[in-house]
Write a protein that holds these residues in place. Sequence first.
Motif, PDB file in Angstrom:
ATOM      1  N   LEU A  97     -23.033  11.010-109.983  1.00 37.50           N
ATOM      2  CA  LEU A  97     -23.510  11.161-108.607  1.00 37.50           C
ATOM      3  C   LEU A  97     -22.427  11.768-107.724  1.00 37.50           C
ATOM      4  CD1 LEU A  97     -25.739  10.687-106.528  1.00 37.50           C
ATOM      5  CD2 LEU A  97     -24.880   8.355-106.240  1.00 37.50           C
ATOM      6  N   LEU A  98     -21.180  11.342-107.927  1.00 34.83           N
ATOM      7  CA  LEU A  98     -20.071  11.935-107.182  1.00 34.83           C
ATOM      8  C   LEU A  98     -20.016  13.443-107.417  1.00 34.83           C
ATOM      9  CD1 LEU A  98     -17.439  11.996-105.560  1.00 34.83           C
ATOM     10  CD2 LEU A  98     -16.249  11.140-107.595  1.00 34.83           C
ATOM     11  N   ASP A  99     -20.158  13.853-108.677  1.00 33.56           N
ATOM     12  CA  ASP A  99     -20.110  15.285-108.977  1.00 33.56           C
ATOM     13  C   ASP A  99     -21.297  16.040-108.379  1.00 33.56           C
ATOM     14  OD1 ASP A  99     -17.704  15.104-110.327  1.00 33.56           O
ATOM     15  OD2 ASP A  99     -18.650  14.707-112.257  1.00 33.56           O
ATOM     16  N   ARG A 100     -22.434  15.369-108.250  1.00 33.30           N
ATOM     17  CA  ARG A 100     -23.569  15.994-107.579  1.00 33.30           C
ATOM     18  C   ARG A 100     -23.221  16.305-106.124  1.00 33.30           C
ATOM     19  NH1 ARG A 100     -28.889  15.106-109.824  1.00 33.30           N
ATOM     20  NH2 ARG A 100     -28.711  14.172-111.888  1.00 33.30           N
ATOM     21  N   PHE A 101     -22.571  15.351-105.448  1.00 36.64           N
ATOM     22  CA  PHE A 101     -22.146  15.600-104.076  1.00 36.64           C
ATOM     23  C   PHE A 101     -21.209  16.807-104.020  1.00 36.64           C
ATOM     24  CE2 PHE A 101     -23.353  11.144-103.216  1.00 36.64           C
ATOM     25  CZ  PHE A 101     -23.912  11.278-101.963  1.00 36.64           C
ATOM     26  N   LEU A 102     -20.261  16.858-104.942  1.00 34.68           N
ATOM     27  CA  LEU A 102     -19.284  17.943-104.940  1.00 34.68           C
ATOM     28  C   LEU A 102     -19.950  19.292-105.191  1.00 34.68           C
ATOM     29  CD1 LEU A 102     -16.411  16.208-106.946  1.00 34.68           C
ATOM     30  CD2 LEU A 102     -16.534  16.560-104.472  1.00 34.68           C
ATOM     31  N   VAL A 103     -20.923  19.318-106.096  1.00 35.02           N
ATOM     32  CA  VAL A 103     -21.647  20.566-106.372  1.00 35.02           C
ATOM     33  C   VAL A 103     -22.447  20.997-105.142  1.00 35.02           C
ATOM     34  CG1 VAL A 103     -23.514  21.601-107.729  1.00 35.02           C
ATOM     35  CG2 VAL A 103     -21.736  20.259-108.870  1.00 35.02           C
ATOM     36  N   MET A 104     -23.127  20.048-104.508  1.00 39.25           N
ATOM     37  CA  MET A 104     -23.930  20.369-103.334  1.00 39.25           C
ATOM     38  C   MET A 104     -23.066  20.960-102.225  1.00 39.25           C
ATOM     39  SD  MET A 104     -26.307  17.919-100.915  1.00 39.25           S
ATOM     40  CE  MET A 104     -24.930  17.385 -99.901  1.00 39.25           C
ATOM     41  N   MET A 105     -21.918  20.339-101.958  1.00 37.46           N
ATOM     42  CA  MET A 105     -21.037  20.848-100.917  1.00 37.46           C
ATOM     43  C   MET A 105     -20.398  22.167-101.333  1.00 37.46           C
ATOM     44  SD  MET A 105     -21.411  18.848 -98.426  1.00 37.46           S
ATOM     45  CE  MET A 105     -22.065  17.203 -98.111  1.00 37.46           C
ATOM     46  N   GLY A 106     -20.094  22.309-102.627  1.00 35.82           N
ATOM     47  CA  GLY A 106     -19.539  23.570-103.110  1.00 35.82           C
ATOM     48  C   GLY A 106     -20.507  24.719-102.927  1.00 35.82           C
ATOM     49  N   GLY A 168     -22.184   9.440 -99.157  1.00 39.81           N
ATOM     50  CA  GLY A 168     -21.994   8.549-100.291  1.00 39.81           C
ATOM     51  C   GLY A 168     -23.182   7.620-100.432  1.00 39.81           C
ATOM     52  N   PRO A 169     -23.298   6.963-101.576  1.00 35.86           N
ATOM     53  CA  PRO A 169     -24.426   6.061-101.797  1.00 35.86           C
ATOM     54  C   PRO A 169     -24.309   4.795-100.963  1.00 35.86           C
ATOM     55  CG  PRO A 169     -22.901   5.952-103.632  1.00 35.86           C
ATOM     56  CD  PRO A 169     -22.418   7.060-102.751  1.00 35.86           C
ATOM     57  N   SER A 170     -25.357   4.015-100.934  1.00 33.40           N
ATOM     58  CA  SER A 170     -25.372   2.780-100.150  1.00 33.40           C
ATOM     59  C   SER A 170     -24.447   1.733-100.767  1.00 33.40           C
ATOM     60  CB  SER A 170     -26.796   2.214-100.093  1.00 33.40           C
ATOM     61  OG  SER A 170     -27.656   3.130 -99.456  1.00 33.40           O
ATOM     62  N   GLY A 171     -23.879   0.906 -99.911  1.00 32.57           N
ATOM     63  CA  GLY A 171     -23.093  -0.220-100.364  1.00 32.57           C
ATOM     64  C   GLY A 171     -21.632   0.052-100.617  1.00 32.57           C
ATOM     65  N   VAL A 172     -21.170   1.289-100.374  1.00 30.09           N
ATOM     66  CA  VAL A 172     -19.781   1.623-100.694  1.00 30.09           C
ATOM     67  C   VAL A 172     -18.837   1.429 -99.507  1.00 30.09           C
ATOM     68  CG1 VAL A 172     -20.444   3.236-102.498  1.00 30.09           C
ATOM     69  CG2 VAL A 172     -20.099   4.081-100.170  1.00 30.09           C
ATOM     70  N   GLY A 173     -19.389   1.108 -98.323  1.00 31.29           N
ATOM     71  CA  GLY A 173     -18.549   0.834 -97.167  1.00 31.29           C
ATOM     72  C   GLY A 173     -18.471   1.955 -96.151  1.00 31.29           C
ATOM     73  N   LYS A 174     -19.499   2.834 -96.118  1.00 29.86           N
ATOM     74  CA  LYS A 174     -19.464   3.955 -95.171  1.00 29.86           C
ATOM     75  C   LYS A 174     -19.398   3.491 -93.726  1.00 29.86           C
ATOM     76  CE  LYS A 174     -23.028   6.366 -96.025  1.00 29.86           C
ATOM     77  NZ  LYS A 174     -23.946   7.419 -95.558  1.00 29.86           N
ATOM     78  N   SER A 175     -20.326   2.614 -93.343  1.00 32.05           N
ATOM     79  CA  SER A 175     -20.369   2.166 -91.954  1.00 32.05           C
ATOM     80  C   SER A 175     -19.105   1.400 -91.586  1.00 32.05           C
ATOM     81  CB  SER A 175     -21.613   1.300 -91.717  1.00 32.05           C
ATOM     82  OG  SER A 175     -22.792   2.063 -91.880  1.00 32.05           O
ATOM     83  N   SER A 176     -18.588   0.605 -92.512  1.00 31.68           N
ATOM     84  CA  SER A 176     -17.354  -0.137 -92.246  1.00 31.68           C
ATOM     85  C   SER A 176     -16.181   0.810 -92.069  1.00 31.68           C
ATOM     86  CB  SER A 176     -17.080  -1.123 -93.385  1.00 31.68           C
ATOM     87  OG  SER A 176     -18.088  -2.099 -93.471  1.00 31.68           O
ATOM     88  N   LEU A 177     -16.141   1.881 -92.874  1.00 28.15           N
ATOM     89  CA  LEU A 177     -15.069   2.868 -92.733  1.00 28.15           C
ATOM     90  C   LEU A 177     -15.147   3.548 -91.373  1.00 28.15           C
ATOM     91  CD1 LEU A 177     -12.757   4.651 -93.778  1.00 28.15           C
ATOM     92  CD2 LEU A 177     -14.491   6.142 -94.804  1.00 28.15           C
ATOM     93  N   ILE A 178     -16.353   3.967 -90.992  1.00 27.31           N
ATOM     94  CA  ILE A 178     -16.516   4.642 -89.711  1.00 27.31           C
ATOM     95  C   ILE A 178     -16.162   3.711 -88.559  1.00 27.31           C
ATOM     96  CG2 ILE A 178     -18.222   5.712 -88.172  1.00 27.31           C
ATOM     97  CD1 ILE A 178     -19.550   6.849 -90.688  1.00 27.31           C
ATOM     98  N   ASN A 179     -16.562   2.447 -88.669  1.00 28.89           N
ATOM     99  CA  ASN A 179     -16.188   1.470 -87.634  1.00 28.89           C
ATOM    100  C   ASN A 179     -14.685   1.362 -87.498  1.00 28.89           C
ATOM    101  OD1 ASN A 179     -18.846   0.856 -87.076  1.00 28.89           O
ATOM    102  ND2 ASN A 179     -18.884  -0.979 -88.356  1.00 28.89           N
ATOM    103  N   SER A 180     -13.990   1.414 -88.623  1.00 34.64           N
ATOM    104  CA  SER A 180     -12.535   1.240 -88.596  1.00 34.64           C
ATOM    105  C   SER A 180     -11.818   2.461 -88.028  1.00 34.64           C
ATOM    106  CB  SER A 180     -12.016   0.955 -90.004  1.00 34.64           C
ATOM    107  OG  SER A 180     -12.097   2.113 -90.821  1.00 34.64           O
ATOM    108  N   LEU A 181     -12.482   3.627 -88.060  1.00 34.53           N
ATOM    109  CA  LEU A 181     -11.860   4.862 -87.583  1.00 34.53           C
ATOM    110  C   LEU A 181     -12.104   5.118 -86.099  1.00 34.53           C
ATOM    111  CD1 LEU A 181     -12.671   7.227 -90.593  1.00 34.53           C
ATOM    112  CD2 LEU A 181     -10.443   6.252 -90.000  1.00 34.53           C
ATOM    113  N   GLN A 182     -13.012   4.366 -85.495  1.00 33.47           N
ATOM    114  CA  GLN A 182     -13.300   4.564 -84.077  1.00 33.47           C
ATOM    115  C   GLN A 182     -13.636   3.221 -83.443  1.00 33.47           C
ATOM    116  OE1 GLN A 182     -16.822   4.320 -82.877  1.00 33.47           O
ATOM    117  NE2 GLN A 182     -17.147   3.372 -84.865  1.00 33.47           N
TER     118      GLN A 182
END
Length: 296
Positions: A97-106, A168-182
């Motif tokens: 799945l990570l590589d799918r993200f990289l291909v899509m952005m590439g 990224g997929p659900s449950g990996v901490g996206k919202s928590s990361l964004i909260n910590s950056l702002q």
Amino acid sequence: MAQARRGRIVKGIAGFYYVHVPREGVYECRARNFRRGGQKPLVGDDVEIRVLDERERLGNISRLLPRRSQLIRPAVANIDQAMILFALARPQPNFNLLDRFLVMMGKRQIPCLICLNKRDLDGEGLGEQVQSVYRACGYETLLISVSRGEGLEEAGRLLEGKTTAVAGPSGVGKSSLINSLQSDIVMETGDVSGKIERGRHTTRHSELIALGERTYILDTPGFSSLELWDVEKEELADFYPEMALCRGRCRFTGCSHISEPDCAVKELLEQGKISPMRYESYRQLYQELKDRRRYG
């Protein structure tokens, strides 16, 4: 006469667009007369607005400025880079799945930064192994722990002066990361389901969050799969940087790097210069794209 301002659309809901004007704040706006020309404002668009009520921060979008880039899914504009977030545990990482993200952005020529979260739960050194693999492919790869605040300063530094899509997929901490950056916006966070090891989708709309005058992060709704609907199997290797270096070095033109003899990619794989994990990911995605053409 209405006052003119320039800003960026940070959110769009039900026909209303919220435009961030640096040093002033966010204006609630309607878009006028764009559909007639086939245009539709997107989150991330640079726009010109006419202020109707300064006190209530109300206005109309009067002009869309030229776009530098555009994503279709999600529909956002003017992204400079993507920060792809995966967890090293809870849930277990899916590197295909990570590589799918990289291909899509590439495919869209958007540079990627990889963040591997929950390093505090990584007791077997998986993070260092994965970091080594992706750095060798040319990707900036960070090991972080949002819960412990580890690696966040370096992550923030890499965002400065850019508009970054956090994916990224659900449950990996996206919202928590964004909260910590702002600190101005506190997003809803969700617990990971112990039964299925996937988080609830806590992000319902794409939203651009201003971290500074020229620094934005884009949070997008979580998902667990990614369809490479606009990538052809013949171009897939172009989006694996370590394989793209072999272009023109195989015996056969148009080599798939799967079964042909005298393949430069497979030679590097045998020499340990291409990661077996990455090659297996490539092989799976190639077969998927091949089957899609056959049965689609």
